[in-house]
Design a protein around this motif. Structure first.
Motif, PDB file in Angstrom:
ATOM      1  N   PHE A 152       0.833  -1.190   0.000  1.00 28.20           N
ATOM      2  CA  PHE A 152       0.000   0.000   0.000  1.00 28.20           C
ATOM      3  C   PHE A 152       0.881   1.258   0.000  1.00 28.20           C
ATOM      4  O   PHE A 152       1.882   1.319   0.724  1.00 28.20           O
ATOM      5  N   LEU A 153       0.488   2.227  -0.786  1.00 28.52           N
ATOM      6  CA  LEU A 153       1.254   3.469  -0.878  1.00 28.52           C
ATOM      7  C   LEU A 153       0.890   4.399   0.274  1.00 28.52           C
ATOM      8  O   LEU A 153       0.235   5.432   0.099  1.00 28.52           O
ATOM      9  N   THR A 154       1.317   4.019   1.466  1.00 25.79           N
ATOM     10  CA  THR A 154       1.088   4.828   2.654  1.00 25.79           C
ATOM     11  C   THR A 154       2.034   4.350   3.746  1.00 25.79           C
ATOM     12  O   THR A 154       2.796   3.401   3.541  1.00 25.79           O
ATOM     13  N   SER A 155       1.995   5.001   4.892  1.00 30.45           N
ATOM     14  CA  SER A 155       2.869   4.631   5.997  1.00 30.45           C
ATOM     15  C   SER A 155       2.223   3.566   6.874  1.00 30.45           C
ATOM     16  O   SER A 155       0.990   3.424   6.890  1.00 30.45           O
ATOM     17  N   PRO A 156       3.022   2.791   7.636  1.00 34.13           N
ATOM     18  CA  PRO A 156       2.458   1.795   8.547  1.00 34.13           C
ATOM     19  C   PRO A 156       1.459   2.389   9.549  1.00 34.13           C
ATOM     20  O   PRO A 156       0.400   1.792   9.754  1.00 34.13           O
ATOM     21  N   PRO A 157       1.757   3.554  10.170  1.00 29.45           N
ATOM     22  CA  PRO A 157       0.772   4.104  11.115  1.00 29.45           C
ATOM     23  C   PRO A 157      -0.583   4.395  10.471  1.00 29.45           C
ATOM     24  O   PRO A 157      -1.630   4.145  11.080  1.00 29.45           O
ATOM     25  N   GLU A 158      -0.567   4.934   9.239  1.00 28.46           N
ATOM     26  CA  GLU A 158      -1.817   5.278   8.575  1.00 28.46           C
ATOM     27  C   GLU A 158      -2.596   4.017   8.194  1.00 28.46           C
ATOM     28  O   GLU A 158      -3.816   3.949   8.363  1.00 28.46           O
ATOM     29  N   LEU A 159      -1.893   2.997   7.687  1.00 28.31           N
ATOM     30  CA  LEU A 159      -2.566   1.759   7.317  1.00 28.31           C
ATOM     31  C   LEU A 159      -3.090   1.040   8.558  1.00 28.31           C
ATOM     32  O   LEU A 159      -4.184   0.461   8.542  1.00 28.31           O
ATOM     33  N   TYR A 160      -2.339   1.077   9.638  1.00 33.81           N
ATOM     34  CA  TYR A 160      -2.774   0.477  10.908  1.00 33.81           C
ATOM     35  C   TYR A 160      -4.100   1.088  11.360  1.00 33.81           C
ATOM     36  O   TYR A 160      -5.020   0.384  11.769  1.00 33.81           O
ATOM     37  N   ARG A 161      -4.212   2.410  11.251  1.00 35.52           N
ATOM     38  CA  ARG A 161      -5.430   3.109  11.680  1.00 35.52           C
ATOM     39  C   ARG A 161      -6.655   2.674  10.877  1.00 35.52           C
ATOM     40  O   ARG A 161      -7.778   2.670  11.392  1.00 35.52           O
ATOM     41  N   VAL A 162      -6.442   2.308   9.617  1.00 35.88           N
ATOM     42  CA  VAL A 162      -7.563   1.894   8.775  1.00 35.88           C
ATOM     43  C   VAL A 162      -8.306   0.712   9.388  1.00 35.88           C
ATOM     44  O   VAL A 162      -9.537   0.605   9.259  1.00 35.88           O
ATOM     45  N   PHE A 163      -7.598  -0.168  10.089  1.00 37.02           N
ATOM     46  CA  PHE A 163      -8.207  -1.384  10.624  1.00 37.02           C
ATOM     47  C   PHE A 163      -8.808  -1.198  12.014  1.00 37.02           C
ATOM     48  O   PHE A 163      -9.666  -2.004  12.415  1.00 37.02           O
TER      49      PHE A 163
ATOM     50  N   GLU B  59       2.426  -1.665  14.089  1.00 32.74           N
ATOM     51  CA  GLU B  59       3.260  -2.812  13.753  1.00 32.74           C
ATOM     52  C   GLU B  59       2.473  -4.116  13.551  1.00 32.74           C
ATOM     53  O   GLU B  59       2.733  -4.857  12.604  1.00 32.74           O
ATOM     54  N   LYS B  60       1.510  -4.369  14.440  1.00 33.68           N
ATOM     55  CA  LYS B  60       0.897  -5.698  14.411  1.00 33.68           C
ATOM     56  C   LYS B  60      -0.519  -5.669  14.981  1.00 33.68           C
ATOM     57  O   LYS B  60      -0.790  -4.972  15.966  1.00 33.68           O
ATOM     58  N   ILE B  61      -1.414  -6.453  14.379  1.00 33.63           N
ATOM     59  CA  ILE B  61      -2.766  -6.653  14.879  1.00 33.63           C
ATOM     60  C   ILE B  61      -3.058  -8.157  14.845  1.00 33.63           C
ATOM     61  O   ILE B  61      -2.828  -8.809  13.828  1.00 33.63           O
ATOM     62  N   VAL B  62      -3.522  -8.690  15.963  1.00 29.25           N
ATOM     63  CA  VAL B  62      -3.954 -10.085  16.015  1.00 29.25           C
ATOM     64  C   VAL B  62      -5.432 -10.081  16.393  1.00 29.25           C
ATOM     65  O   VAL B  62      -5.839  -9.378  17.326  1.00 29.25           O
ATOM     66  N   MET B  63      -6.226 -10.843  15.657  1.00 31.43           N
ATOM     67  CA  MET B  63      -7.659 -10.849  15.931  1.00 31.43           C
ATOM     68  C   MET B  63      -8.277 -12.229  15.778  1.00 31.43           C
ATOM     69  O   MET B  63      -7.788 -13.071  15.017  1.00 31.43           O
ATOM     70  N   LYS B  64      -9.340 -12.464  16.554  1.00 32.08           N
ATOM     71  CA  LYS B  64     -10.246 -13.585  16.312  1.00 32.08           C
ATOM     72  C   LYS B  64     -11.227 -13.084  15.264  1.00 32.08           C
ATOM     73  O   LYS B  64     -11.843 -12.035  15.442  1.00 32.08           O
ATOM     74  N   TRP B  65     -11.407 -13.841  14.191  1.00 37.05           N
ATOM     75  CA  TRP B  65     -12.140 -13.326  13.019  1.00 37.05           C
ATOM     76  C   TRP B  65     -12.974 -14.444  12.419  1.00 37.05           C
ATOM     77  O   TRP B  65     -12.525 -15.587  12.337  1.00 37.05           O
ATOM     78  N   ARG B  66     -14.200 -14.107  11.969  1.00 39.17           N
ATOM     79  CA  ARG B  66     -15.043 -15.126  11.355  1.00 39.17           C
ATOM     80  C   ARG B  66     -16.073 -14.506  10.428  1.00 39.17           C
ATOM     81  O   ARG B  66     -16.451 -13.338  10.575  1.00 39.17           O
TER      82      ARG B  66
ATOM     83  N   THR C 114      -7.741 -17.272  13.448  1.00 34.15           N
ATOM     84  CA  THR C 114      -6.810 -16.285  13.994  1.00 34.15           C
ATOM     85  C   THR C 114      -6.157 -15.562  12.820  1.00 34.15           C
ATOM     86  O   THR C 114      -5.546 -16.197  11.957  1.00 34.15           O
ATOM     87  N   ILE C 115      -6.296 -14.246  12.784  1.00 34.49           N
ATOM     88  CA  ILE C 115      -5.733 -13.421  11.718  1.00 34.49           C
ATOM     89  C   ILE C 115      -4.649 -12.536  12.308  1.00 34.49           C
ATOM     90  O   ILE C 115      -4.887 -11.823  13.294  1.00 34.49           O
ATOM     91  N   VAL C 116      -3.461 -12.591  11.736  1.00 32.36           N
ATOM     92  CA  VAL C 116      -2.341 -11.764  12.187  1.00 32.36           C
ATOM     93  C   VAL C 116      -1.954 -10.807  11.059  1.00 32.36           C
ATOM     94  O   VAL C 116      -1.583 -11.239   9.962  1.00 32.36           O
ATOM     95  N   LEU C 117      -2.049  -9.508  11.327  1.00 32.01           N
ATOM     96  CA  LEU C 117      -1.642  -8.488  10.366  1.00 32.01           C
ATOM     97  C   LEU C 117      -0.309  -7.912  10.812  1.00 32.01           C
ATOM     98  O   LEU C 117      -0.180  -7.446  11.946  1.00 32.01           O
ATOM     99  N   THR C 118       0.675  -7.933   9.930  1.00 31.28           N
ATOM    100  CA  THR C 118       1.990  -7.368  10.224  1.00 31.28           C
ATOM    101  C   THR C 118       2.278  -6.248   9.232  1.00 31.28           C
ATOM    102  O   THR C 118       2.184  -6.450   8.015  1.00 31.28           O
ATOM    103  N   PHE C 119       2.602  -5.071   9.746  1.00 32.30           N
ATOM    104  CA  PHE C 119       2.817  -3.891   8.920  1.00 32.30           C
ATOM    105  C   PHE C 119       4.324  -3.641   8.797  1.00 32.30           C
ATOM    106  O   PHE C 119       5.003  -3.367   9.799  1.00 32.30           O
ATOM    107  N   LEU C 120       4.862  -3.759   7.585  1.00 27.39           N
ATOM    108  CA  LEU C 120       6.301  -3.646   7.345  1.00 27.39           C
ATOM    109  C   LEU C 120       6.604  -2.376   6.561  1.00 27.39           C
ATOM    110  O   LEU C 120       6.052  -2.154   5.479  1.00 27.39           O
TER     111      LEU C 120
ATOM    112  N   SER D  69       8.698   4.259   1.049  1.00 25.05           N
ATOM    113  CA  SER D  69       7.507   5.022   0.651  1.00 25.05           C
ATOM    114  C   SER D  69       6.255   4.160   0.615  1.00 25.05           C
ATOM    115  O   SER D  69       5.169   4.642   0.292  1.00 25.05           O
ATOM    116  N   GLU D  70       6.386   2.874   0.937  1.00 30.15           N
ATOM    117  CA  GLU D  70       5.266   1.951   0.903  1.00 30.15           C
ATOM    118  C   GLU D  70       5.188   1.170   2.213  1.00 30.15           C
ATOM    119  O   GLU D  70       6.126   1.173   3.006  1.00 30.15           O
TER     120      GLU D  70
END
Length: 339
Positions: free
Chosen positions: A216-227, A269-276, A287-293, A297-298
């Motif tokens: 994604f063409l954005t920063s990790p903090p901004e993408l993290y906030r989306v979720f 940096e990271k989001i872990v969730m129970k998801w269904r 279990t869904i693990v999102l890791t923001f690297l 610029s991306e």
């Protein structure tokens, strides 16, 4: 059938006070018409394809006429569905010129194989010729066929829950067939006996794990906030949502079709969730693990999924691509190449 206390005792069946369908012997029927109408609209609306000529999207579902039902007799599920569909697609060329056309599916039925489904795609009479009509008749038709196959898969998973009940000797084996033939459509999401058994029977369902990556063409903090930000989630899902972006916080989105809980949050940096999905066996979560690297610029997003029901693997992958990745890019302008 003789009532209790009447007729030949060899054929007497007692009517139970709790109305339980013992050993799945009796004929039971469940009407899936209203649910099917809503599901077909949801699957088709927003469907999009694109190439070097431009992009096309289904912007309106104008006609959903038909019916659907499921019957259970002696542990066998019989599916009936018959639909006539019409939709509007809108195309936008790379030069910004817009076009409109129509999609017609005259006979989505259990009597027809999905690969033989008749899908008519046309350009409105007052519209000038455009290469986008070719895009819709190839990739567009394939995608329409795919989501309609998904509808059949949903029908054979969501509505089977609770129709096949435990027998006196254990769990009834699920047998499914269409009204006219036993084979399942090749393009549909498969349904197995173990995934459709109610979770409270104690039966373990087969699950899988997989991972996905996107940029994604954005920063990790901004993408993290989306979720984790409710307003941003509502923006990319185009619907109301409930999101409590704290550890232990609940979320519910896409009209209640997706829900769960945040179990671990490491800001930016990271989001872990129970998801269904709401059509999964009761109380079963992946279990869904999102890791923001950070990639200069991306931002590279790594999504690891564990505990997804085997029969739901492709549906889950497609759902994340369509309702998360593509929707987020289109809404916030984070578009980037797909790995």
């Amino acid at each position: 059938m003789a009532k209790w206390g009447e007729g030949d005792p060899r054929w007497i069946v007692e009517e139970r006070a709790d109305a339980t369908n013992v050993n799945n012997w009796h004929w039971t029927e469940r009407d899936a018409t209203n649910w099917s109408s809503d599901k077909l609209k949801a699957l088709l609306l927003g469907l999009s394809v694109e190439n070097e000529e431009g992009r096309c999207e289904v912007t309106e579902v104008s006609k959903v006429e038909g019916e659907a039902s499921i019957n259970n007799r002696k542990g066998k599920l019989i599916f009936f569905y018959e639909w006539n569909l019409k939709a509007t697609w809108t195309g936008t060329s790379n030069a910004g010129v817009k076009y409109k056309g129509a999609i017609e599916v005259p006979n989505l039925s259990d009597e027809n194989d999905m690969e033989d489904l008749d899908i008519s795609i046309s350009l409105n009479k007052d519209e000038p010729d455009t290469p986008l009509i070719s895009l819709m008749r190839t990739k567009g038709a394939d995608k329409v066929r795919s989501v309609l196959g998904s509808y059949v898969g949903y029908l054979k998973t969501e509505f089977t829950q609770g129709m096949i009940l435990p027998t006196a000797n254990g769990i009834a084996k699920l047998q499914s067939t269409s009204q006219s033939k036993a084979k399942l459509d090749k393009t549909q999401i498969s349904s197995t006996s173990s995934t459709t058994a109610p979770i409270n029977t104690g039966v373990k369902i087969p699950t899988c794990k997989f991972s996905m990556r996107d940029t994604f063409l954005t920063s990790p903090p901004e993408l993290y906030r989306v979720f984790v930000n409710q307003e941003m989630v509502q923006a990319f899902t185009h619907a109301s949502a409930t999101v409590d972006g704290e550890r232990g916080g609940k979320f519910r989105l896409l009209e209640g079709n997706v829900f769960g809980e945040f179990t671990e949050l490491i800001p930016d940096e990271k989001i872990v969730m129970k998801w269904r999905y709401n059509n999964w066996p009761c109380e079963h979560y992946a279990t869904i693990v999102l890791t923001f690297l950070d990639r200069s610029s991306e931002t590279e997003l790594k999504v690891e999924c564990r505990g997804v029901p085997d029969s739901q693997e492709e549906q889950t992958k497609e759902g994340w691509k369509r309702y998360y990745f593509e929707a987020i890019k289109q809404t916030f302008g984070f578009g980037a190449r797909l790995f």
